[in-house]
Design a protein around this motif. Sequence first.
Motif, PDB file in Angstrom:
ATOM      1  N   ARG A 230      17.335  -6.680  14.673  1.00 48.15           N
ATOM      2  CA  ARG A 230      17.834  -5.501  13.801  1.00 48.15           C
ATOM      3  C   ARG A 230      16.673  -4.693  13.638  1.00 48.15           C
ATOM      4  N   ILE A 231      15.423  -4.808  13.996  1.00 47.46           N
ATOM      5  CA  ILE A 231      14.464  -3.620  14.051  1.00 47.46           C
ATOM      6  C   ILE A 231      13.737  -4.236  15.282  1.00 47.46           C
ATOM      7  N   SER A 232      13.241  -3.089  15.851  1.00 45.56           N
ATOM      8  CA  SER A 232      12.669  -2.957  17.075  1.00 45.56           C
ATOM      9  C   SER A 232      11.081  -3.373  17.244  1.00 45.56           C
ATOM     10  N   LYS A 233      10.321  -3.189  16.212  1.00 45.08           N
ATOM     11  CA  LYS A 233       8.857  -3.340  16.067  1.00 45.08           C
ATOM     12  C   LYS A 233       8.334  -3.869  15.058  1.00 45.08           C
ATOM     13  N   TRP A 234       7.301  -4.634  14.660  1.00 44.84           N
ATOM     14  CA  TRP A 234       6.790  -4.613  13.237  1.00 44.84           C
ATOM     15  C   TRP A 234       5.225  -5.127  13.539  1.00 44.84           C
ATOM     16  N   PHE A 235       4.347  -4.259  12.642  1.00 46.02           N
ATOM     17  CA  PHE A 235       3.120  -4.272  12.650  1.00 46.02           C
ATOM     18  C   PHE A 235       2.738  -5.103  11.244  1.00 46.02           C
ATOM     19  N   SER A 236       2.319  -6.274  11.330  1.00 46.02           N
ATOM     20  CA  SER A 236       2.142  -7.351  10.133  1.00 46.02           C
ATOM     21  C   SER A 236       1.055  -6.740   9.612  1.00 46.02           C
ATOM     22  N   GLY A 237       1.210  -7.041   8.182  1.00 40.83           N
ATOM     23  CA  GLY A 237       0.115  -6.975   7.239  1.00 40.83           C
ATOM     24  C   GLY A 237      -0.144  -8.365   6.595  1.00 40.83           C
ATOM     25  N   TYR A 238       0.751  -9.395   7.091  1.00 42.26           N
ATOM     26  CA  TYR A 238       0.769 -10.579   6.433  1.00 42.26           C
ATOM     27  C   TYR A 238      -0.513 -11.106   6.262  1.00 42.26           C
ATOM     28  N   GLY A 239      -1.234 -11.384   5.103  1.00 42.14           N
ATOM     29  CA  GLY A 239      -2.661 -12.054   4.858  1.00 42.14           C
ATOM     30  C   GLY A 239      -3.498 -11.218   4.343  1.00 42.14           C
ATOM     31  N   GLN A 240      -2.980  -9.771   4.466  1.00 41.86           N
ATOM     32  CA  GLN A 240      -3.925  -8.642   4.253  1.00 41.86           C
ATOM     33  C   GLN A 240      -3.532  -7.883   3.093  1.00 41.86           C
ATOM     34  N   GLU A 241      -2.519  -8.323   2.292  1.00 47.26           N
ATOM     35  CA  GLU A 241      -1.811  -7.608   1.432  1.00 47.26           C
ATOM     36  C   GLU A 241      -2.658  -7.266   0.000  1.00 47.26           C
ATOM     37  N   ALA A 242      -3.755  -7.962  -0.029  1.00 51.55           N
ATOM     38  CA  ALA A 242      -4.378  -7.820  -1.255  1.00 51.55           C
ATOM     39  C   ALA A 242      -5.235  -6.427  -1.190  1.00 51.55           C
ATOM     40  N   VAL A 243      -5.581  -5.826   0.188  1.00 50.45           N
ATOM     41  CA  VAL A 243      -6.266  -4.880   0.209  1.00 50.45           C
ATOM     42  C   VAL A 243      -5.369  -3.550  -0.103  1.00 50.45           C
ATOM     43  N   SER A 244      -3.919  -3.418   0.347  1.00 51.18           N
ATOM     44  CA  SER A 244      -3.316  -2.447   0.081  1.00 51.18           C
ATOM     45  C   SER A 244      -2.858  -2.296  -1.079  1.00 51.18           C
ATOM     46  N   VAL A 245      -2.352  -3.637  -1.706  1.00 48.71           N
ATOM     47  CA  VAL A 245      -1.993  -3.598  -3.355  1.00 48.71           C
ATOM     48  C   VAL A 245      -3.077  -3.399  -4.212  1.00 48.71           C
ATOM     49  N   GLY A 246      -4.248  -3.896  -4.281  1.00 45.68           N
ATOM     50  CA  GLY A 246      -5.531  -3.785  -4.889  1.00 45.68           C
ATOM     51  C   GLY A 246      -5.866  -2.402  -5.042  1.00 45.68           C
ATOM     52  N   THR A 247      -6.174  -1.847  -3.739  1.00 49.47           N
ATOM     53  CA  THR A 247      -6.722  -0.404  -3.826  1.00 49.47           C
ATOM     54  C   THR A 247      -5.579   0.742  -4.215  1.00 49.47           C
ATOM     55  N   SER A 248      -4.461   0.537  -4.043  1.00 55.27           N
ATOM     56  CA  SER A 248      -3.431   1.603  -4.391  1.00 55.27           C
ATOM     57  C   SER A 248      -2.917   1.439  -5.869  1.00 55.27           C
ATOM     58  N   MET A 249      -3.257   0.154  -6.551  1.00 53.37           N
ATOM     59  CA  MET A 249      -2.921   0.004  -7.821  1.00 53.37           C
ATOM     60  C   MET A 249      -4.002   0.649  -8.593  1.00 53.37           C
ATOM     61  N   ALA A 250      -5.093   0.862  -8.062  1.00 52.08           N
ATOM     62  CA  ALA A 250      -6.252   1.226  -8.705  1.00 52.08           C
ATOM     63  C   ALA A 250      -6.272   2.806  -8.723  1.00 52.08           C
ATOM     64  N   MET A 251      -5.470   3.482  -7.838  1.00 53.58           N
ATOM     65  CA  MET A 251      -5.235   4.778  -8.040  1.00 53.58           C
ATOM     66  C   MET A 251      -4.184   5.418  -8.828  1.00 53.58           C
ATOM     67  N   GLN A 252      -4.448   6.832  -9.287  1.00 58.49           N
ATOM     68  CA  GLN A 252      -3.410   7.346 -10.112  1.00 58.49           C
ATOM     69  C   GLN A 252      -2.233   7.833  -9.270  1.00 58.49           C
ATOM     70  N   ASP A 253      -1.213   7.757  -9.987  1.00 58.61           N
ATOM     71  CA  ASP A 253       0.101   8.112  -9.177  1.00 58.61           C
ATOM     72  C   ASP A 253       0.098   9.463  -8.579  1.00 58.61           C
ATOM     73  N   ASP A 254      -0.686  10.410  -8.986  1.00 56.98           N
ATOM     74  CA  ASP A 254      -0.595  11.795  -8.305  1.00 56.98           C
ATOM     75  C   ASP A 254      -1.852  11.993  -7.203  1.00 56.98           C
ATOM     76  N   GLU A 255      -2.464  10.910  -7.084  1.00 58.79           N
ATOM     77  CA  GLU A 255      -3.527  11.013  -6.033  1.00 58.79           C
ATOM     78  C   GLU A 255      -3.029  10.426  -4.721  1.00 58.79           C
ATOM     79  N   TYR A 256      -3.470  11.523  -3.612  1.00 63.15           N
ATOM     80  CA  TYR A 256      -2.907  10.977  -2.250  1.00 63.15           C
ATOM     81  C   TYR A 256      -3.571   9.803  -1.614  1.00 63.15           C
ATOM     82  N   ILE A 257      -2.683   8.844  -0.980  1.00 67.75           N
ATOM     83  CA  ILE A 257      -3.439   7.864  -0.078  1.00 67.75           C
ATOM     84  C   ILE A 257      -2.781   8.008   1.254  1.00 67.75           C
TER      85      ILE A 257
END
Length: 660
Positions: A38-65
Amino acid sequence: MTDGQPALTREEQIELYKAIITPRKIEEKMLILLRQGRISKWFSGYGQEAVSVGTSMAMQDDEYICTMHRNLGVFTTRNVPLDRLFAQFQGKAEGFTKGRDRSFHFGTNEHRIVGMISHLGPQLGVADGLSLAHKLSGEQKISMVYTGDGGASEGDFHEALNVASVWQLPVLFVVENNQWGLSTPSREQFNFDSFTVKGPAYGMEAYTVDGNDIESVYRTTKALAESMRTRPRPVLLECKTFRIRGHEEASGTKYYPDGLIDEWSKKDPVENYEKTLIEAGILSASEADEIKKAAVKHIADMLEKADSYEKIVFDAEVELGDVYADFKNEEVKPSSDETKPMRMIDAIHDALDLAMDKHQNLVLMGQDIADYGGVFKATDGLMTKHGSDRVRNTPLCEAAIVGTGLGLSIQGYKSMVEMQFADFVTEGFTQIVNNLAKIHWRWGQKADVVVRMPTGAGVAAGPFHSQSNEAWFTHTPGLKVVYPSNAAEAKGLLLQAFEDPNPVMFFEHKGIYRSGEMEVPVGHYTLPFGKASVVRSGQTATIITYGMGVVKCKKLLSEVEEFADIELIDLRTLVPWDKETVLESVSKTGKVLLVTEDVKSGSFIHDISNEIQAEVFDHLDAPVMTLTSMDTAVPFAPELEEGFLPWSKLEAKIRQLLDY
């Protein structure tokens, strides 16, 4: 960097837990959908979620990522609607790229996210531009950009960090060090133990953190971001983690040594954080279960909504219509009849000065363009008048500077990048043909960037300072290609380029810069793109050319009496080109010669030749003829260069056409 930071409140810890659960549950669902086709490709971040979530939660909403493959947690943390995200994965019109690109290859200004392209580096230069915009605007904001440990081997990494350091741009460079580049381990990618050694080499601070500890990632990022807002500067943050699954699912993980996955699975950031919170009494097992159930339900509901969207239907008009941002390509007449004698280089300087006055958000960038005024003096004195913030000397980092131009555009600025010589554009090629050219078609983002290209041979400068490379860019949809032949047109077309929100490759033949003066209108005016100039009217044949070809042909036609009735057309712009004027002229004269300084193979004039033969073949009294330079690189010795160029053969070719 967390010293002196207050401990997280219970509410903050629960929010972090909720934030890390969502991408994990999406991952689990996507892996099922992948197996179901049902989807053709997937790049997994399984086991790395703390990086994306932890860093982006620390940013202000109007700052680009600026994101990469394994940053699903950024999109969920920024509350990107999951139905649209899933539609993006499915290639549907409701996705962010209308089915034109896959996975996380998109951006959304609403959520202040700039997605990647596949080249694992161009997003770094874009982050420079995003932060330069903050600095120019006096905003206490930062941008954040991710790269992988493998992607950090790209030249873009060096260039972006170097520019950010030289200009002290508030960019947080996050190296998501999962220790493998597809199947290549770190020991075969670089020869050091930690990316913290990279920071001091570029004159910036560098820190490392356990990328599987979400609180450590969050608190470190938050402390750095707060410091960078008040004292703008770039910082490098390494997050050490591990990629549990393959680079993408089809590649698998057979290259991992036995036991490595099991060892890192014990450090799972989601399971361990849940266990920590439960053991600390922050969260009960039942509360954790309810959070997970709520996430699973929301994902299922949004997937059902995405599934309800119809499959995309191809519409050629829609596809072509999105290649360029809308632009009223109108001529603006001079405000008076006053003129002034100018050489082409003077007219270009005048246009830059007028554009800087009119567009206060315009930034000029290039090597040696500030105090020195550029190697051809096109920007001489502009830094003194407009300031060093807006007329900026750059390091020798063409890729990063073009990326910076795009980042500025995303923040509402305009930019001009001067290639010292058109030949050097190869160093910024990916940014131009894959990022600038495609970004509006992909997700509707304007790339308001003009790239000036001093080009052409005839000055004994050899193979790396003389080539005509305009056809590299006429082949790339999304770019506009402009090539004036005289001072008045150079000024009007360059001013139009700054009005156009699309990326413009602006070619300037070095041999015309100081070849003579002509009367040029004073003040601001523009010439429309895609409108050729009939330099000389005639009946016996048509010559179609541009740039130096106009200068050479015009001179010869005025000197040879038998050529007096030949029509000469100056294309002025190659993308778009004026098909109507060309076909009308050829239909009238019945004979046509296409002339270019470019080499024969792949030259743009052959596209025009094809159109002529397809559209007005019945009107032709002779084969469509072409005259080009030789199919070699440009030689250095003047005698060899003269033989390489087409000009010594021009008269004979015209006679051949007339005699046919």
